[in-house]
Design a protein around this motif. Structure first.
Motif, mmCIF file in Angstrom:
data_model
loop_
_atom_site.group_PDB
_atom_site.id
_atom_site.type_symbol
_atom_site.label_atom_id
_atom_site.label_comp_id
_atom_site.label_asym_id
_atom_site.label_seq_id
_atom_site.Cartn_x
_atom_site.Cartn_y
_atom_site.Cartn_z
ATOM 1 N N TRP A 53 10.693 6.646 -0.258
ATOM 2 C CA TRP A 53 10.019 6.920 -1.526
ATOM 3 C C TRP A 53 9.903 5.601 -2.274
ATOM 4 C CZ3 TRP A 53 7.917 11.576 -2.838
ATOM 5 C CH2 TRP A 53 8.243 12.648 -2.009
ATOM 6 N N PRO A 54 8.793 5.404 -3.020
ATOM 7 C CA PRO A 54 8.600 4.116 -3.693
ATOM 8 C C PRO A 54 9.789 3.646 -4.536
ATOM 9 C CG PRO A 54 6.590 5.380 -3.800
ATOM 10 C CD PRO A 54 7.615 6.269 -3.164
ATOM 11 N N GLU A 55 10.429 4.571 -5.286
ATOM 12 C CA GLU A 55 11.568 4.144 -6.135
ATOM 13 C C GLU A 55 12.625 3.435 -5.306
ATOM 14 O OE1 GLU A 55 10.380 7.260 -6.014
ATOM 15 O OE2 GLU A 55 10.862 8.412 -7.819
ATOM 16 N N GLU A 56 12.878 4.044 -4.157
ATOM 17 C CA GLU A 56 13.913 3.514 -3.269
ATOM 18 C C GLU A 56 13.471 2.182 -2.653
ATOM 19 O OE1 GLU A 56 16.101 5.392 0.482
ATOM 20 O OE2 GLU A 56 14.786 6.774 -0.642
ATOM 21 N N PHE A 57 12.200 2.139 -2.248
ATOM 22 C CA PHE A 57 11.641 0.930 -1.629
ATOM 23 C C PHE A 57 11.725 -0.264 -2.584
ATOM 24 C CE2 PHE A 57 7.701 -1.668 -1.574
ATOM 25 C CZ PHE A 57 7.934 -2.379 -0.410
ATOM 26 N N PHE A 58 11.315 -0.044 -3.835
ATOM 27 C CA PHE A 58 11.288 -1.169 -4.782
ATOM 28 C C PHE A 58 12.681 -1.656 -5.161
ATOM 29 C CE2 PHE A 58 6.823 0.231 -5.755
ATOM 30 C CZ PHE A 58 6.231 -0.957 -5.380
ATOM 31 N N ILE A 94 0.858 -1.187 0.000
ATOM 32 C CA ILE A 94 0.000 0.000 0.000
ATOM 33 C C ILE A 94 0.889 1.231 0.000
ATOM 34 C CG2 ILE A 94 -1.815 1.279 1.212
ATOM 35 C CD1 ILE A 94 -2.588 -1.346 2.593
ATOM 36 N N ILE A 95 0.676 2.104 -0.959
ATOM 37 C CA ILE A 95 1.422 3.363 -0.998
ATOM 38 C C ILE A 95 0.526 4.442 -0.387
ATOM 39 C CG2 ILE A 95 2.593 5.045 -2.488
ATOM 40 C CD1 ILE A 95 3.888 2.259 -2.663
ATOM 41 N N GLY A 96 1.005 5.031 0.694
ATOM 42 C CA GLY A 96 0.230 6.081 1.343
ATOM 43 C C GLY A 96 -0.386 5.622 2.651
ATOM 44 N N ALA A 97 0.096 6.189 3.755
ATOM 45 C CA ALA A 97 -0.436 5.826 5.080
ATOM 46 C C ALA A 97 -1.554 6.794 5.440
ATOM 47 C CB ALA A 97 0.689 5.872 6.118
ATOM 48 N N ASP A 153 5.319 4.891 2.821
ATOM 49 C CA ASP A 153 5.028 6.331 2.793
ATOM 50 C C ASP A 153 6.266 7.081 3.258
ATOM 51 O OD1 ASP A 153 3.998 8.966 3.140
ATOM 52 O OD2 ASP A 153 1.986 8.116 3.289
ATOM 53 N N PRO A 154 6.796 7.961 2.399
ATOM 54 C CA PRO A 154 8.017 8.669 2.803
ATOM 55 C C PRO A 154 7.766 9.676 3.929
ATOM 56 C CG PRO A 154 7.240 9.475 0.667
ATOM 57 C CD PRO A 154 6.350 8.322 1.042
ATOM 58 N N ARG A 155 6.500 10.020 4.175
ATOM 59 C CA ARG A 155 6.192 11.052 5.170
ATOM 60 C C ARG A 155 6.070 10.425 6.552
ATOM 61 N NH1 ARG A 155 0.945 12.591 1.771
ATOM 62 N NH2 ARG A 155 0.784 10.365 2.124
ATOM 63 N N GLU A 156 7.130 10.532 7.328
ATOM 64 C CA GLU A 156 7.145 9.846 8.631
ATOM 65 C C GLU A 156 6.006 10.272 9.542
ATOM 66 O OE1 GLU A 156 10.817 9.386 10.844
ATOM 67 O OE2 GLU A 156 11.834 9.101 8.911
ATOM 68 N N TYR A 157 5.640 11.552 9.469
ATOM 69 C CA TYR A 157 4.581 12.036 10.361
ATOM 70 C C TYR A 157 3.209 11.432 10.026
ATOM 71 C CZ TYR A 157 3.934 15.273 6.453
ATOM 72 O OH TYR A 157 3.755 15.796 5.196
ATOM 73 N N PHE A 158 3.086 10.762 8.882
ATOM 74 C CA PHE A 158 1.838 10.057 8.546
ATOM 75 C C PHE A 158 1.773 8.670 9.179
ATOM 76 C CE2 PHE A 158 -0.954 11.782 5.112
ATOM 77 C CZ PHE A 158 -0.436 13.056 5.092
ATOM 78 N N LYS A 162 4.056 -3.772 8.643
ATOM 79 C CA LYS A 162 5.358 -3.304 8.155
ATOM 80 C C LYS A 162 5.192 -1.902 7.565
ATOM 81 C CE LYS A 162 5.858 -7.340 6.102
ATOM 82 N NZ LYS A 162 6.016 -8.142 4.905
ATOM 83 N N ILE A 163 5.910 -0.929 8.119
ATOM 84 C CA ILE A 163 5.860 0.449 7.611
ATOM 85 C C ILE A 163 7.237 0.800 7.066
ATOM 86 C CG2 ILE A 163 5.633 2.891 8.255
ATOM 87 C CD1 ILE A 163 3.004 1.698 8.617
ATOM 88 N N ILE A 164 7.283 1.267 5.860
ATOM 89 C CA ILE A 164 8.563 1.657 5.270
ATOM 90 C C ILE A 164 8.507 3.146 4.929
ATOM 91 C CG2 ILE A 164 10.238 1.148 3.426
ATOM 92 C CD1 ILE A 164 9.684 -1.374 4.976
ATOM 93 N N ASN A 165 9.353 3.931 5.584
ATOM 94 C CA ASN A 165 9.393 5.377 5.315
ATOM 95 C C ASN A 165 10.403 5.687 4.208
ATOM 96 O OD1 ASN A 165 8.823 5.680 8.740
ATOM 97 N ND2 ASN A 165 7.451 6.514 7.219
#
Lengths: 229, 109
Positions: A125-130, A80-83, A105-110, A120-123
């Protein structure tokens, strides 16, 4: 069944392994089977059938015998992209349906712990995550951030990797604009049409929980159509 | 769906055993006709008839619980039970859907 076997099943389930449990209903004996593990005398006569059922991930009594095979398969991975608020409800539904969930979601405050426990939460950007994970066609992508900067790199990745389900939140207008941008980037109509957008089946609801339900209903329906698990 | 609903029944079985209960595991092994549940659906039963999980969505549960308690009482290790609509008991256990099913019960020890 011996308690040791039960404990082993639980261990294997929690590490997301693919395996099967064999039970001989005529003498009550059970054992765990995986490719490469030799069969005991209780099951050796059924070797070919067992391998066949295992490879097809089929569970049940093997043709006219007293041998039961129960296959345990790896859960389907949903990214899921976007918390966002919908994500919180979606996680609950997905867990009850035995999907494996990762939220990016790159936005930690979300992604505060209060809102997102036991997932599992990954802070990043999607490019980096994939870059750092293994995906295959058994993976599903749901984009919910509603921000093209975050959603679209993930959509492009999923289209290239041919995920079995890709869904993107956004109104019809938002989705049309998104499709235009993807077309400009060189994706063809067939690829673009494979995105479920606006995401979800029509339930008529507007609340976060209702939207989550409509998304999960669509995902389950697509999962049932897709037979290669 | 080929992936089962999330299933914590085996973990519950371990928790029951660790709290000194005797536990019977019931598994749906075969269905014919319109039985609603998928193969491998599970239920656990203790010596007092407490149960968790389900093998049929309610149709044969009562009967499976009774058989489970009997299995513990008689110190048997396993039993295969066939439920058929043509059986005289079919109505009493509620298999009105016209389905048939086989449930395997076994003690965990």
């Amino acid at each position: 069944m011996k308690i040791e076997i039960l404990k082993e099943i639980i261990k294997k389930k929690s590490s997301n392994e693919q395996f099967a449990v064999l039970t001989n209903l005529s003498n009550g004996s059970s054992e765990i089977y995986k490719t490469g593990i030799p069969l005991s005398n209780n099951f050796i006569n059924y070797k070919n059938d067992i391998e066949n059922y295992y490879n097809l991930k089929k569970s049940g009594l093997i043709n006219n015998t007293e041998i039961l095979i129960q296959n345990y398969i790896k859960p389907i991975e949903v990214i899921i992209i976007g918390a966002v608020h919908i994500t919180q409800y979606l996680i609950k539904f997905l867990k009850d349906l035995n999907f494996d969930v990762t939220v990016v979601d790159p936005r930690e405050y979300f992604t505060t712990k209060q809102k997102f426990q036991n997932v599992k939460i990954i802070n990043k950007w999607p490019e980096e995550f994939f870059k750092n994970i293994q995906t295959n066609s058994n993976t599903a992508l749901i984009t919910l951030s509603h921000d093209p900067k975050i959603d679209e790199p993930a959509l492009k990745y999923a289209l290239k990797k041919k995920f079995f389900y890709i869904g993107a939140l956004g109104s019809k207008k938002t989705h049309d604009n998104r499709c235009k941008r993807l077309k400009d980037e060189g994706f063809n109509d067939k690829e673009i049409d494979s995105i479920h957008g606006p995401i979800g089946i029509k339930l008529g609801g507007k609340s976060a929980s209702e939207i989550a339900l409509s998304i999960v209903a669509q995902l389950v329906s697509e999962t049932n159509k897709y037979k290669n698990f | 769906m080929t992936q089962p609903l999330i299933d914590t029944i085996l973990e519950e079985a371990i928790a029951w055993i660790e709290s000194d209960k005797q536990v019977v595991l019931a598994t749906l092994v075969q269905t014919w006709g319109s039985s609603p549940f998928q193969i491998g659906s599970k239920m656990i039963i203790d010596e007092k008839g407490n149960f968790l999980g389900s093998v049929s969505g309610g149709c044969v549960e009562t009967s499976v619980i009774t058989e489970g308690v009997e299995l513990i009482k008689n110190k048997n290790s396993f039993k295969k039970i066939d439920f058929k609509v043509s059986d005289e008991n079919a109505w009493s256990v509620g298999l009105a859907c016209g389905g048939e099913m086989t449930v395997f019960i076994e003690q965990i020890n």
